[in-house]
Design a protein around this motif. Structure first.
Motif, PDB file in Angstrom:
ATOM      1  N   GLY A 197      47.054  51.213  54.716  1.00 42.62           N
ATOM      2  CA  GLY A 197      47.290  50.133  53.758  1.00 42.62           C
ATOM      3  C   GLY A 197      46.273  49.023  53.893  1.00 42.62           C
ATOM      4  O   GLY A 197      45.800  48.460  52.888  1.00 42.62           O
ATOM      5  N   ALA A 198      45.898  48.695  55.135  1.00 38.87           N
ATOM      6  CA  ALA A 198      44.870  47.675  55.357  1.00 38.87           C
ATOM      7  C   ALA A 198      43.531  48.123  54.767  1.00 38.87           C
ATOM      8  O   ALA A 198      42.793  47.326  54.174  1.00 38.87           O
ATOM      9  N   CYS A 199      43.219  49.401  54.915  1.00 43.74           N
ATOM     10  CA  CYS A 199      41.991  49.936  54.329  1.00 43.74           C
ATOM     11  C   CYS A 199      42.000  49.822  52.809  1.00 43.74           C
ATOM     12  O   CYS A 199      40.970  49.534  52.183  1.00 43.74           O
ATOM     13  N   VAL A 200      43.163  50.054  52.201  1.00 40.50           N
ATOM     14  CA  VAL A 200      43.278  49.901  50.752  1.00 40.50           C
ATOM     15  C   VAL A 200      42.977  48.465  50.352  1.00 40.50           C
ATOM     16  O   VAL A 200      42.211  48.202  49.412  1.00 40.50           O
ATOM     17  N   LEU A 201      43.547  47.497  51.074  1.00 37.53           N
ATOM     18  CA  LEU A 201      43.287  46.090  50.762  1.00 37.53           C
ATOM     19  C   LEU A 201      41.826  45.729  50.982  1.00 37.53           C
ATOM     20  O   LEU A 201      41.283  44.863  50.290  1.00 37.53           O
ATOM     21  N   ASP A 202      41.180  46.385  51.941  1.00 33.84           N
ATOM     22  CA  ASP A 202      39.767  46.120  52.213  1.00 33.84           C
ATOM     23  C   ASP A 202      38.831  46.910  51.305  1.00 33.84           C
ATOM     24  O   ASP A 202      37.607  46.814  51.444  1.00 33.84           O
ATOM     25  N   GLY A 203      39.390  47.699  50.384  1.00 39.18           N
ATOM     26  CA  GLY A 203      38.555  48.506  49.501  1.00 39.18           C
ATOM     27  C   GLY A 203      37.889  49.664  50.198  1.00 39.18           C
ATOM     28  O   GLY A 203      36.829  50.142  49.764  1.00 39.18           O
ATOM     29  N   GLN A 204      38.499  50.166  51.287  1.00 40.09           N
ATOM     30  CA  GLN A 204      37.902  51.236  52.081  1.00 40.09           C
ATOM     31  C   GLN A 204      38.766  52.494  52.096  1.00 40.09           C
ATOM     32  O   GLN A 204      38.811  53.217  53.086  1.00 40.09           O
ATOM     33  N   ALA A 205      39.467  52.739  51.006  1.00 31.76           N
ATOM     34  CA  ALA A 205      40.285  53.954  50.878  1.00 31.76           C
ATOM     35  C   ALA A 205      40.288  54.373  49.424  1.00 31.76           C
ATOM     36  O   ALA A 205      40.020  53.567  48.521  1.00 31.76           O
ATOM     37  N   ARG A 206      40.605  55.639  49.194  1.00 32.36           N
ATOM     38  CA  ARG A 206      40.668  56.130  47.816  1.00 32.36           C
ATOM     39  C   ARG A 206      41.901  56.996  47.632  1.00 32.36           C
ATOM     40  O   ARG A 206      42.424  57.591  48.587  1.00 32.36           O
ATOM     41  N   PRO A 207      42.385  57.073  46.389  1.00 39.80           N
ATOM     42  CA  PRO A 207      43.567  57.896  46.109  1.00 39.80           C
ATOM     43  C   PRO A 207      43.184  59.323  45.725  1.00 39.80           C
ATOM     44  O   PRO A 207      42.215  59.547  45.001  1.00 39.80           O
ATOM     45  N   PHE A 208      43.967  60.269  46.214  1.00 39.50           N
ATOM     46  CA  PHE A 208      43.871  61.665  45.783  1.00 39.50           C
ATOM     47  C   PHE A 208      45.107  61.937  44.929  1.00 39.50           C
ATOM     48  O   PHE A 208      46.224  61.971  45.453  1.00 39.50           O
ATOM     49  N   GLY A 209      44.930  62.115  43.620  1.00 41.97           N
ATOM     50  CA  GLY A 209      46.094  62.352  42.786  1.00 41.97           C
ATOM     51  C   GLY A 209      45.795  62.290  41.311  1.00 41.97           C
ATOM     52  O   GLY A 209      44.654  62.473  40.872  1.00 41.97           O
ATOM     53  N   ASP A 210      46.836  62.003  40.537  1.00 36.75           N
ATOM     54  CA  ASP A 210      46.715  61.919  39.083  1.00 36.75           C
ATOM     55  C   ASP A 210      47.524  60.728  38.609  1.00 36.75           C
ATOM     56  O   ASP A 210      47.700  59.758  39.350  1.00 36.75           O
ATOM     57  N   ASP A 211      48.042  60.788  37.374  1.00 39.21           N
ATOM     58  CA  ASP A 211      48.759  59.635  36.837  1.00 39.21           C
ATOM     59  C   ASP A 211      50.242  59.627  37.205  1.00 39.21           C
ATOM     60  O   ASP A 211      50.993  58.786  36.719  1.00 39.21           O
ATOM     61  N   THR A 212      50.652  60.538  38.089  1.00 43.58           N
ATOM     62  CA  THR A 212      52.056  60.535  38.527  1.00 43.58           C
ATOM     63  C   THR A 212      52.214  60.277  40.022  1.00 43.58           C
ATOM     64  O   THR A 212      53.248  59.773  40.460  1.00 43.58           O
ATOM     65  N   SER A 213      51.200  60.616  40.820  1.00 41.23           N
ATOM     66  CA  SER A 213      51.285  60.383  42.258  1.00 41.23           C
ATOM     67  C   SER A 213      49.889  60.339  42.857  1.00 41.23           C
ATOM     68  O   SER A 213      48.940  60.884  42.275  1.00 41.23           O
ATOM     69  N   ALA A 214      49.772  59.696  44.015  1.00 40.12           N
ATOM     70  CA  ALA A 214      48.478  59.623  44.697  1.00 40.12           C
ATOM     71  C   ALA A 214      48.714  59.423  46.184  1.00 40.12           C
ATOM     72  O   ALA A 214      49.591  58.663  46.586  1.00 40.12           O
ATOM     73  N   ILE A 215      47.922  60.113  46.989  1.00 41.05           N
ATOM     74  CA  ILE A 215      47.943  59.949  48.439  1.00 41.05           C
ATOM     75  C   ILE A 215      46.652  59.250  48.833  1.00 41.05           C
ATOM     76  O   ILE A 215      45.555  59.734  48.519  1.00 41.05           O
ATOM     77  N   TRP A 216      46.778  58.122  49.520  1.00 44.71           N
ATOM     78  CA  TRP A 216      45.605  57.316  49.868  1.00 44.71           C
ATOM     79  C   TRP A 216      45.059  57.720  51.226  1.00 44.71           C
ATOM     80  O   TRP A 216      45.810  57.888  52.194  1.00 44.71           O
ATOM     81  N   VAL A 217      43.733  57.854  51.300  1.00 42.06           N
ATOM     82  CA  VAL A 217      43.051  58.241  52.540  1.00 42.06           C
ATOM     83  C   VAL A 217      41.902  57.266  52.772  1.00 42.06           C
ATOM     84  O   VAL A 217      41.126  56.981  51.862  1.00 42.06           O
ATOM     85  N   PRO A 218      41.771  56.753  53.997  1.00 37.07           N
ATOM     86  CA  PRO A 218      40.694  55.787  54.292  1.00 37.07           C
ATOM     87  C   PRO A 218      39.373  56.465  54.622  1.00 37.07           C
ATOM     88  O   PRO A 218      39.316  57.653  54.941  1.00 37.07           O
ATOM     89  N   GLY A 219      38.323  55.708  54.525  1.00 41.39           N
ATOM     90  CA  GLY A 219      37.035  56.140  55.032  1.00 41.39           C
ATOM     91  C   GLY A 219      36.361  57.241  54.269  1.00 41.39           C
ATOM     92  O   GLY A 219      35.454  57.880  54.796  1.00 41.39           O
ATOM     93  N   VAL A 220      36.785  57.507  53.041  1.00 43.72           N
ATOM     94  CA  VAL A 220      36.182  58.571  52.234  1.00 43.72           C
ATOM     95  C   VAL A 220      35.286  57.925  51.194  1.00 43.72           C
ATOM     96  O   VAL A 220      35.738  57.122  50.379  1.00 43.72           O
ATOM     97  N   GLN A 221      34.016  58.243  51.228  1.00 43.66           N
ATOM     98  CA  GLN A 221      33.077  57.623  50.286  1.00 43.66           C
ATOM     99  C   GLN A 221      33.023  58.414  48.974  1.00 43.66           C
ATOM    100  O   GLN A 221      33.195  59.615  48.974  1.00 43.66           O
TER     101      GLN A 221
END
Length: 263
Positions: A239-263
């Motif tokens: 969650g901290a990575c998401v706030l820092d702009g250092q994570a991305r979502p894997f998903g679509d318009d119904t669900s997403a799993i966030w993972v940090p450190g992926v460029q």
């Protein structure tokens, strides 16, 4: 003050769920609180008696956020939960599950398949509970307060720059190290935990102090309580990575799993 509430949510109300609160007042992220169950997190900070064995319970979104506010004096920005979440009831594998499995399956970090019964109603009620009080599920970068889904296995792969998922689950130590004695298995598990805690300390201050290791002779439920706390801190870090702009979502318009450190 920015803050994240991380929850390692059990898929049933019979098992305890770890909870961790991290905050950043401008001096970097710090672990403010960690507990091995909802009940333990909701206890007053100066409660005299420790919780000897953690139990499962129904999560109360309002109570959890109120407890977090009491500890840091400001509202939580992100609630990061390790549990399948979606805009509609979950009946099977989602696009987000498949995308994570494509990206991390070869590294043994694909997702478990959710169903109508696990986590089922518990997932729906958790999402709705947070949405009702102003934390909608975020499937793209959140604007304002939000609920996000996270998954510790790929997060730890990224944290450790590992080739495959880390061997840190209590229930799997027999599979991790089948050729050694139970005592050696536990020592190996504690070594992996130490590595994870030290890595988390480089991102979040106070992790080492807040997570003293159980002895190698600890009972199974005591080891599991430590694991739940560790997972909750990982959730909060994502969650901290998401706030820092250092994570991305894997998903679509119904669900997403966030993972940090992926460029």
């Amino acid at each position: 003050m920015r803050s994240v509430l991380g929850i390692d949510a059990a898929w049933t109300d019979r098992e305890p769920s770890g909870v961790a609160l991290v905050a950043d007042d401008g001096a970097g992220w710090r672990l403010m609180e960690v507990a091995a169950s909802y009940a333990a997190f909701l206890r007053p900070a100066l409660a005299a008696e420790p919780v000897l064995r953690h139990r499962g319970s129904i999560p109360d979104a309002v109570a959890l956020l109120d407890a977090a506010y009491t500890r840091i004096g400001s509202p939580v920005d992100i609630v990061a939960i390790d549990m399948p979440l979606a805009m509609a009831p979950i009946i099977g594998r989602r696009t987000s599950d498949n995308l994570i499995s494509i990206a991390y399956g070869a590294r043994h970090a694909g997702t478990h398949t959710p169903s109508e019964t696990r986590p089922g109603k518990l997932s729906d009620e958790l999402r709705i509970g947070f949405h009702t009080i102003g934390y909608p599920l975020a499937i793209s970068h959140p604007r304002g307060q939000a609920l996000i889904e996270v998954y510790p296995h790929p997060a730890l792969i990224e944290l450790a720059s590992a080739e495959r998922r880390l061997a840190y689950k209590v229930s799997k130590i027999g599979k991790y190290w089948p050729e050694v004695t139970p005592g050696v298995r536990r020592e190996n598990l504690l070594d992996v935990w130490r590595q994870i805690v030290l890595l988390l300390e480089t991102r979040i201050q106070g992790v080492v102090q807040a997570l003293p290791f159980p002895p190698v002779t600890a009972r199974g439920y005591e080891l599991k309580a430590f694991e739940d706390c560790l997972d909750a801190v990982v959730c909060a870090w994502v969650g901290a990575c998401v706030l820092d702009g250092q994570a991305r979502p894997f998903g679509d318009d119904t669900s997403a799993i966030w993972v940090p450190g992926v460029q």
